[in-house]
Design an enzyme around this catalytic site. Structure first.
Site, mmCIF file in Angstrom:
data_model
loop_
_atom_site.group_PDB
_atom_site.id
_atom_site.type_symbol
_atom_site.label_atom_id
_atom_site.label_comp_id
_atom_site.label_asym_id
_atom_site.label_seq_id
_atom_site.Cartn_x
_atom_site.Cartn_y
_atom_site.Cartn_z
ATOM 1 N N ALA A 36 1.144 -1.313 0.323
ATOM 2 C CA ALA A 36 -0.225 -0.201 -0.448
ATOM 3 C C ALA A 36 0.916 1.281 0.012
ATOM 4 O O ALA A 36 2.189 1.117 -0.078
ATOM 5 C CB ALA A 36 -1.340 -0.213 1.227
ATOM 6 N N GLY A 77 -0.171 -5.453 1.089
ATOM 7 C CA GLY A 77 -0.970 -5.522 0.319
ATOM 8 C C GLY A 77 -0.719 -5.380 -1.282
ATOM 9 O O GLY A 77 -1.690 -6.619 -2.006
ATOM 10 N N GLU A 118 -1.563 -9.532 -0.345
ATOM 11 C CA GLU A 118 -2.472 -9.670 -0.861
ATOM 12 C C GLU A 118 -3.602 -9.113 -1.178
ATOM 13 O O GLU A 118 -4.408 -9.981 -2.220
ATOM 14 C CB GLU A 118 -3.110 -8.662 0.647
ATOM 15 N N GLU A 162 4.273 -5.767 7.274
ATOM 16 C CA GLU A 162 3.494 -4.322 8.108
ATOM 17 C C GLU A 162 3.868 -4.714 9.279
ATOM 18 O O GLU A 162 3.639 -3.674 10.950
ATOM 19 C CB GLU A 162 2.281 -4.758 8.257
#
Length: 299
Positions: free
Chosen positions: A107, A150, A153, A173
């Site tokens: 992200a 992300g 994911e 993360e």
């Protein structure tokens, strides 16, 4: 919509369970309900149709200088592109890939840095990312490099993951003082098991493409220069089959991750029964008996 009508008729005669009918409803009505007008151009994506019959939707994440960091604008564009391909009757499968050194390196940290608890909760931060996993058409992730945070994911939201030999996967993360927020703690254990998922999430360590293959996270590892070609080849094969059947099959396999074995077997059986309300099932079996190629009409 003829097949959908037949399936709903079967319901009225107690032939299908309520859950089985969700296959029909999702396959035929989702795109119409949620379709969004596409922009004439995309800022962070390259979007095109591929294949001999233009039956494959190709989406390439295109922020190479930022290693395809998943900013809000990119994810909004991705949702629009997926909506368009979902609504396009010509498209039978979708390929999602990256550019440069990355599939997606995570992200966009700069966008998240100053967010507060109140903002992320009231705005359901990252909630819109789930569109990828809601698409009824099969989605193949062609992971060409970093798939971190992300990005990992996002790949796991897809139905099939192919990896280039230089790809790497991770959920780092924890290094930033937070945890995965778009499926990392939930999908990863289902793919690779609890121990490896815990190790990846708690240490932030990456795994290689070969390790991902051994763990079951990806189904194929190929040379980077052949990755997209291989993904498109598989997408073309899937797109050559009945779109009704592929949507039903995808729904049935995904159900295995979301329910008990007994409930999953019941859902599979009722969905199998539902295929007998379609013209494509009849055509497929007739073609097999007559020793010819089937001519599916997606009905």
């Amino acid at each position: 919509m003829a097949a959908s009508g037949r399936i709903l008729q079967c319901l009225s005669s107690n032939f299908l369970s309520k859950r089985a009918v969700t296959v029909s409803l999702k396959s035929y009505r989702y795109a119409a309900q949620y379709s969004t007008t596409a922009p004439s151009t995309y800022t962070h994506l390259l979007v095109e149709k591929k294949g001999e019959k233009q039956e494959i939707g190709l989406i390439q994440l295109n922020r190479p200088k930022a290693l395809n960091a998943l900013c809000d604008e990119l994810m909004h564009e991705l949702r629009i592109a997926l909506d368009e391909f979902e609504a396009d009757d010509q498209i039978g499968a979708i390929v999602l890939t990256g550019s440069g050194k990355a599939f997606a390196a995570g992200a966009d940290i700069k966008q998240m840095q100053d967010l507060t608890f109140k903002k992320v909760v009231s705005g359901n931060f990252l909630g819109h990312w789930s569109r990828v996993s809601d698409v009824t058409k099969p989605v193949i992730a062609a992971v060409n490099g970093f798939a971190l945070g992300g990005g990992c994911e996002l790949a796991m939201m897809c139905d099939i993951i192919y990896a280039g030999e230089r790809a790497s996967f991770g959920q780092p993360e924890i290094i930033l003082g937070t945890i995965p927020g778009a499926g990392g703690t939930q999908r990863l254990p289902r793919f690779v098991g609890k121990s490896l998922a815990m190790e990846m999430c708690l240490t932030g360590d990456r795994i290689t493409a070969q390790q991902a293959l051994q763990a079951g996270l990806v189904s194929k590892v190929v040379a980077n220069e052949q990755l997209l070609e291989e993904a498109l080849k598989t997408a073309a094969k899937i797109a050559s089959y009945s779109k009704v059947a592929t949507a039903m099959c995808k729904e049935a396999v995904n159900t295995a991750y979301e329910t008990t074995l007994k409930e999953g077997l019941h859902f599979e059986k009722r969905t199998f029964h539902a295929t007998f309300a379609t013209e494509d099932r009849k055509e497929g079996m007739t073609a097999f008996i007559e020793k010819r190629s089937p001519k599916f009409t997606d009905s």
